[in-house]
Design a protein around this motif. Structure first.
Motif, mmCIF file in Angstrom:
data_model
loop_
_atom_site.group_PDB
_atom_site.id
_atom_site.type_symbol
_atom_site.label_atom_id
_atom_site.label_comp_id
_atom_site.label_asym_id
_atom_site.label_seq_id
_atom_site.Cartn_x
_atom_site.Cartn_y
_atom_site.Cartn_z
ATOM 1 N N LYS A 96 -7.066 -0.978 -2.892
ATOM 2 C CA LYS A 96 -6.096 -0.069 -2.268
ATOM 3 C C LYS A 96 -4.864 0.141 -3.132
ATOM 4 C CE LYS A 96 -7.119 -0.293 2.607
ATOM 5 N NZ LYS A 96 -6.977 -1.066 3.859
ATOM 6 N N SER B 181 7.287 -1.233 0.766
ATOM 7 C CA SER B 181 6.246 -1.649 1.713
ATOM 8 C C SER B 181 4.884 -1.030 1.387
ATOM 9 C CB SER B 181 6.656 -1.300 3.144
ATOM 10 O OG SER B 181 6.789 0.095 3.266
ATOM 11 N N GLU B 182 4.889 0.083 0.661
ATOM 12 C CA GLU B 182 3.626 0.721 0.244
ATOM 13 C C GLU B 182 2.774 -0.213 -0.626
ATOM 14 O OE1 GLU B 182 2.348 4.182 0.584
ATOM 15 O OE2 GLU B 182 3.504 3.605 2.359
ATOM 16 N N ALA B 183 3.454 -1.091 -1.361
ATOM 17 C CA ALA B 183 2.771 -1.943 -2.345
ATOM 18 C C ALA B 183 2.220 -3.217 -1.720
ATOM 19 C CB ALA B 183 3.748 -2.300 -3.466
ATOM 20 N N VAL B 184 2.521 -3.409 -0.414
ATOM 21 C CA VAL B 184 2.266 -4.719 0.195
ATOM 22 C C VAL B 184 0.968 -4.757 1.009
ATOM 23 C CG1 VAL B 184 3.134 -6.315 1.945
ATOM 24 C CG2 VAL B 184 4.685 -5.376 0.236
ATOM 25 N N TYR B 185 0.190 -5.784 0.777
ATOM 26 C CA TYR B 185 -1.013 -6.052 1.575
ATOM 27 C C TYR B 185 -0.704 -7.260 2.453
ATOM 28 C CZ TYR B 185 -5.984 -6.928 2.625
ATOM 29 O OH TYR B 185 -7.215 -7.104 3.253
ATOM 30 N N LYS C 225 -2.677 -2.086 -4.002
ATOM 31 C CA LYS C 225 -1.522 -2.907 -3.606
ATOM 32 C C LYS C 225 -1.166 -3.867 -4.731
ATOM 33 C CE LYS C 225 -1.836 -1.257 0.627
ATOM 34 N NZ LYS C 225 -0.837 -0.333 1.186
ATOM 35 N N THR C 226 0.089 -4.215 -4.811
ATOM 36 C CA THR C 226 0.510 -5.117 -5.892
ATOM 37 C C THR C 226 1.151 -6.400 -5.385
ATOM 38 O OG1 THR C 226 2.619 -3.950 -6.031
ATOM 39 C CG2 THR C 226 0.868 -3.244 -7.554
ATOM 40 N N CYS C 227 1.214 -6.540 -4.054
ATOM 41 C CA CYS C 227 1.883 -7.725 -3.502
ATOM 42 C C CYS C 227 1.156 -8.218 -2.253
ATOM 43 C CB CYS C 227 3.324 -7.356 -3.155
ATOM 44 S SG CYS C 227 4.274 -8.717 -2.446
ATOM 45 N N ALA D 285 -7.246 -5.536 -1.401
ATOM 46 C CA ALA D 285 -5.858 -5.224 -1.763
ATOM 47 C C ALA D 285 -5.812 -4.488 -3.103
ATOM 48 C CB ALA D 285 -5.034 -6.505 -1.825
ATOM 49 N N LYS D 286 -6.587 -5.000 -4.058
ATOM 50 C CA LYS D 286 -6.596 -4.377 -5.391
ATOM 51 C C LYS D 286 -7.151 -2.954 -5.321
ATOM 52 C CE LYS D 286 -5.562 -6.827 -8.771
ATOM 53 N NZ LYS D 286 -5.329 -7.119 -10.087
#
Ligand SMILES: *Cc1c(COP(=O)(O)O)cnc(C)c1O
Length: 310
Positions: free
Chosen positions: A54, A134-138, A56-58, A51-52
């Motif tokens: 990529k 939604s871009e920030a979500v894993y 992503k923050t959430c 996630a990190k």
């Protein structure tokens, strides 16, 4: 999250084991981390890294009101400096229960949906969840079970210095067990103890996660689910209290308690030959014990009488 925690393997000393000539060890993955415990630590490890990587923050995930996975994901997100969203099954879930209170204290934003809606969301691949950007979500599946989780669980065997004839663990989705099977050498036989009343699909789930699906060194022991997922009875609770007195090891009644109960029962019934060496993985889950005791004491039943952590 510390990435190389110390793995403790504890030799168990019980008169029954001496009598039967069976050596039993318990791998204390429950002590890997105070809040991201047991198999959830292993399942989240590579997912959080991914996630990190990529950007992503959430972390977004799903589960029941007492879910170990929800609690662990909330804590892991906080440790990784990420936000988290938990979709909770049941509009009637009590936000004040110890699991959900803990998740909230880690900064997890909880959304409560009724059971039908939860099923619909699951069927839609969780597309319908309100997440903001939604871009920030894993997205972590329910129970956190995916290929990266299995990769983490393969490391269960990473600190073994000796050979074990049998390796045991409890199953929910089967991802942890599949990781264990991937990790052992071919002459270790793996026994999986489903915590649910399995209608037969669990072995297919396990096979899907195996590096060598044709491997024959594993089987599921389906006799110890105590009726269904989450169900406990006095026999199980008394067994766990007694096991704690004799070994100092706290178990959870949803997964590890049922596995150890089954394993001890099998030893009593001479399932293992004298001289056999068995290792059982303590996959954690102790954060749920506060909720279990609340449920039991409301009904006036015997509770777990060892210190409850969360
Ligand atoms: C989640 C959980 C399991 C089940 O793990 P799966 O990978 O879903 O099979 C087993 N034990 C404990 C304590 C758990 O919290």
């Amino acid at each position: 999250m510390k990435t190389n925690p110390i793995v403790q393997i504890q030799a168990i000393d019980l008169p029954l084991l001496k009598e039967k000539g069976v050596q039993l060890f318990i791998q204390r993955d429950d002590t890997l981390h105070p809040h991201v415990s047991g198999n959830k630590w292993r399942k989240l490890k590579y997912n959080v890294l991914e996630a990190k990587q990529k950007g992503k923050t959430c972390l977004l995930t799903f589960g029941g009101a007492f879910s170990n996975h929800i609690a662990a994901t909330a804590a892991a997100a906080q440790l990784a400096g990420m936000n988290s969203i938990g979709v909770i099954r049941g509009k009637d879930a009590d936000p004040e229960n110890s699991t959900l209170k803990f998740a909230t204290s880690c900064g997890m934003q909880l959304q409560y949906v009724d059971r039908a809606e939860f099923r619909e969301l699951r069927a839609s691949g969780w597309k319908g969840v309100e997440v903001g950007n939604s871009e920030a979500v894993y997205v972590l599946p329910e129970g956190g079970s995916n290929d990266l989780a299995v990769k983490g669980c393969k490391e269960i065997t990473g600190d073994w210095k000796e050979h074990y004839d049998f390796a045991c663990c409890a199953l929910g989705t089967g991802a942890t067990f599949a990781g264990l099977v991937n990790g052992v050498s071919g002459d270790t036989h793996c026994l999986g103890f489903p915590a649910i009343k399995d209608q037969g699909y669990l072995s297919d789930e396990v096979s899907l996660f195996l590096e060598e699906p044709s491997r024959q060194n594993w089987e599921l022991i389906r006799e110890y689910h105590f009726g269904k997922y989450g169900k406990v009875n006095a026999d199980l609770i008394n067994f766990m209290n007694d096991f704690y007195i004799k070994t100092g090891i706290p178990l959870d009644p949803i997964y590890t308690g049922k596995m150890i109960y089954g394993l001890i029962d099998m030893i009593k019934n001479d399932y293992f030959n004298p001289g056999t060496k068995v290792i059982a993985i303590h996959t954690g889950g102790l954060q749920g014990n506060a909720g279990i005791n609340m449920r039991l004491s409301k009904k006036g039943l015997q509770t777990l009488n060892y210190p409850i952590s969360n």
